[in-house]
Design an enzyme around this catalytic site. Structure first.
Site, mmCIF file in Angstrom:
data_model
loop_
_atom_site.group_PDB
_atom_site.id
_atom_site.type_symbol
_atom_site.label_atom_id
_atom_site.label_comp_id
_atom_site.label_asym_id
_atom_site.label_seq_id
_atom_site.Cartn_x
_atom_site.Cartn_y
_atom_site.Cartn_z
ATOM 1 N N SER A 102 0.803 -1.231 0.000
ATOM 2 C CA SER A 102 0.000 0.000 0.000
ATOM 3 C C SER A 102 0.831 1.274 0.000
ATOM 4 O O SER A 102 0.272 2.377 0.040
ATOM 5 C CB SER A 102 -0.939 0.009 1.210
ATOM 6 O OG SER A 102 -0.200 -0.074 2.422
ATOM 7 N N TYR A 161 1.044 1.997 -7.630
ATOM 8 C CA TYR A 161 0.017 1.596 -6.666
ATOM 9 C C TYR A 161 -1.371 1.930 -7.205
ATOM 10 O O TYR A 161 -2.262 1.074 -7.245
ATOM 11 C CB TYR A 161 0.245 2.295 -5.321
ATOM 12 C CG TYR A 161 -0.883 2.083 -4.342
ATOM 13 C CD1 TYR A 161 -1.083 0.845 -3.737
ATOM 14 C CD2 TYR A 161 -1.772 3.117 -4.037
ATOM 15 C CE1 TYR A 161 -2.123 0.631 -2.845
ATOM 16 C CE2 TYR A 161 -2.813 2.921 -3.145
ATOM 17 C CZ TYR A 161 -2.981 1.679 -2.564
ATOM 18 O OH TYR A 161 -4.035 1.470 -1.690
ATOM 19 N N LYS A 165 -4.429 -0.772 -8.396
ATOM 20 C CA LYS A 165 -5.794 -0.757 -7.867
ATOM 21 C C LYS A 165 -6.816 -0.552 -8.994
ATOM 22 O O LYS A 165 -7.904 -1.140 -8.973
ATOM 23 C CB LYS A 165 -5.933 0.335 -6.802
ATOM 24 C CG LYS A 165 -5.181 0.044 -5.509
ATOM 25 C CD LYS A 165 -5.779 -1.147 -4.788
ATOM 26 C CE LYS A 165 -5.123 -1.421 -3.456
ATOM 27 N NZ LYS A 165 -5.749 -2.541 -2.728
ATOM 28 N N VAL A 191 -7.748 8.031 4.838
ATOM 29 C CA VAL A 191 -8.300 7.442 6.056
ATOM 30 C C VAL A 191 -7.399 7.743 7.256
ATOM 31 O O VAL A 191 -6.170 7.688 7.151
ATOM 32 C CB VAL A 191 -8.455 5.918 5.907
ATOM 33 C CG1 VAL A 191 -9.287 5.359 7.059
ATOM 34 C CG2 VAL A 191 -9.081 5.560 4.561
ATOM 35 N N LYS A 199 1.723 2.061 10.712
ATOM 36 C CA LYS A 199 2.055 2.326 9.313
ATOM 37 C C LYS A 199 3.269 3.254 9.222
ATOM 38 O O LYS A 199 3.730 3.584 8.130
ATOM 39 C CB LYS A 199 0.869 2.976 8.595
ATOM 40 C CG LYS A 199 -0.316 2.051 8.405
ATOM 41 C CD LYS A 199 -1.491 2.774 7.757
ATOM 42 C CE LYS A 199 -1.176 3.225 6.343
ATOM 43 N NZ LYS A 199 -2.318 3.923 5.710
ATOM 44 N N SER A 225 -0.628 25.290 2.883
ATOM 45 C CA SER A 225 -1.422 24.154 3.380
ATOM 46 C C SER A 225 -2.875 24.496 3.657
ATOM 47 O O SER A 225 -3.690 23.603 3.850
ATOM 48 C CB SER A 225 -0.784 23.578 4.652
ATOM 49 O OG SER A 225 0.319 22.752 4.326
ATOM 50 N N ARG A 230 -7.827 17.618 1.060
ATOM 51 C CA ARG A 230 -8.068 16.197 0.851
ATOM 52 C C ARG A 230 -9.444 15.842 1.413
ATOM 53 O O ARG A 230 -9.989 16.556 2.258
ATOM 54 C CB ARG A 230 -7.037 15.343 1.594
ATOM 55 C CG ARG A 230 -5.602 15.491 1.141
ATOM 56 C CD ARG A 230 -5.329 14.636 -0.072
ATOM 57 N NE ARG A 230 -3.898 14.587 -0.373
ATOM 58 C CZ ARG A 230 -3.226 15.524 -1.006
ATOM 59 N NH1 ARG A 230 -3.874 16.607 -1.415
ATOM 60 N NH2 ARG A 230 -1.940 15.408 -1.249
#
Length: 335
Positions: A102, A161, A165, A191, A199, A225, A230
């Site tokens: 991932s 990646y 998918k 998420v 992770k 920022s 997102r």
């Protein structure tokens, strides 16, 4: 919270990647809400093996499953002998396929395709033979720099990646046309939530910013920022979508997000409000300009229609719910 009425008594459920972030949360959901189900967790637990970028090959960690009382199997989904043994030893009713390489920065294209795509086909074939419904993790990375809001059918992956998918989704559609089992692909957006800590560097910026602040450090953000946004989704809404996908109104590929884009600056501001701090932010140049998503926002209309899904957590709600775990991790794992 329980999302379906079926008590799943005598049902057997396989969760691949079950010691990872989302897989472990699924395992505990079933344990707490459907205790009569037989849950089998399969994970390639971390061994210290790394990819060429220095990141761990597997993020599966035993601590994500402490308190889980179901069955746990260590193994790699690329191992065809293992998959054959699983098929021989169990009669699965549902397969939740979360296992994957991932890391979006991984350079090993061969490993990514073999693990994410080819092994998935082996699992799909097993699901067909057993009559098991397949719910699998796709990704918002399939969209790359496609314009917001991101809609299924308009993809532009920027890394292997995202490509792997997307190819999973194409394969799934082919199976949907000719097989009778339930097949649902869930494109997760950004998420965050409990059980993501292991992770490491690929954990969400919610937990990373939270630990910077708790350590007394100024949170470090990319310049601009407040305009880099997102679709941040709390883990509980990801679990909701997975469980609803057990009884879909229609097979398909669905976005799983909140449908609202929020800035990285808003993460820091919300964390500081919840933690009672006012640390000045430090802004650094963004080294990823040109290969960086500046705006993601899931179009979830089809998800609402196809799954009956409705996100329950705004960013502020999710961070507030997450704060006790962020503090616990800081005290027990970071300090």
């Amino acid at each position: 919270m329980r999302y379906i009425d079926d008590d799943l008594k005598d049902k057997t459920i396989l969760i691949t990647g079950g010691a990872g972030f989302i897989g472990a949360n699924l395992a505990f959901y079933f344990q707490e809400n459907h205790p009569d189900a037989h849950v089998v967790v399969l994970d390639s637990f971390r061994s210290g093996e790394t990819l060429s970028n220095g990141n761990l090959k597997s993020f599966g960690h035993f601590k994500n499953l402490v308190g889980f009382t179901g069955e746990v199997i260590s193994g790699d989904i690329n191992d065809k002998a293992l998959l054959a043994k699983l098929e021989n030893d169990y009669d699965f009713d549902y397969i939740f396929h979360e296992a994957a390489i991932s890391d979006t920065t991984a350079l090993e294209q061969d490993l990514m395709i073999r693990t994410n795509l080819n092994a998935y086909k082996d699992l799909l074939d097993m699901a067909v033979r057993q009559g098991a419904n397949m719910i699998y993790a796709s990704s918002g990375a399939t969209y790359g720099d496609a314009p917001s809001p991101q809609r299924v059918g308009v993809e532009a992956p920027q890394n292997v990646y995202g490509f792997s998918k997307l190819m999973m989704d194409h394969l799934s559609r082919d199976y949907m046309k000719r097989e009778k089992i339930g097949i649902v692909g869930l494109r997760y957006f950004n998420v965050y939530g409990p059980r993501e800590f292991f992770k490491n560097k690929t954990a969400s910026m919610v937990v990373q910013f939270g630990h910077q602040i708790l350590a007394g450090k100024n949170p470090r953000l990319f310049e601009g920022s407040d305009k880099i946004v997102r679709d941040f989704i709390y883990i509980e809404d990801i679990i909701q979508a997975n469980i609803l996908a057990m009884q879909p109104r229609e097979n398909g590929i669905y976005n799983v997000g909140t449908g609202k884009a929020r800035s990285f600056q808003s993460i820091v501001d919300t964390l500081q409000k919840e933690l009672g701090t006012s640390m000045p932010c430090e802004y650094i140049p963004n080294p990823f300009v040109g290969r960086y998503q500046f705006h993601t926002e899931a179009d979830i209309e089809s998800t609402k229609q196809g799954l009956g899904y409705a996100p329950r957590y705004e960013l502020e709600d999710g961070i507030k719910a997450y704060i006790p775990e962020i503090k616990r991790l800081f005290e027990e794992e970071v300090k």
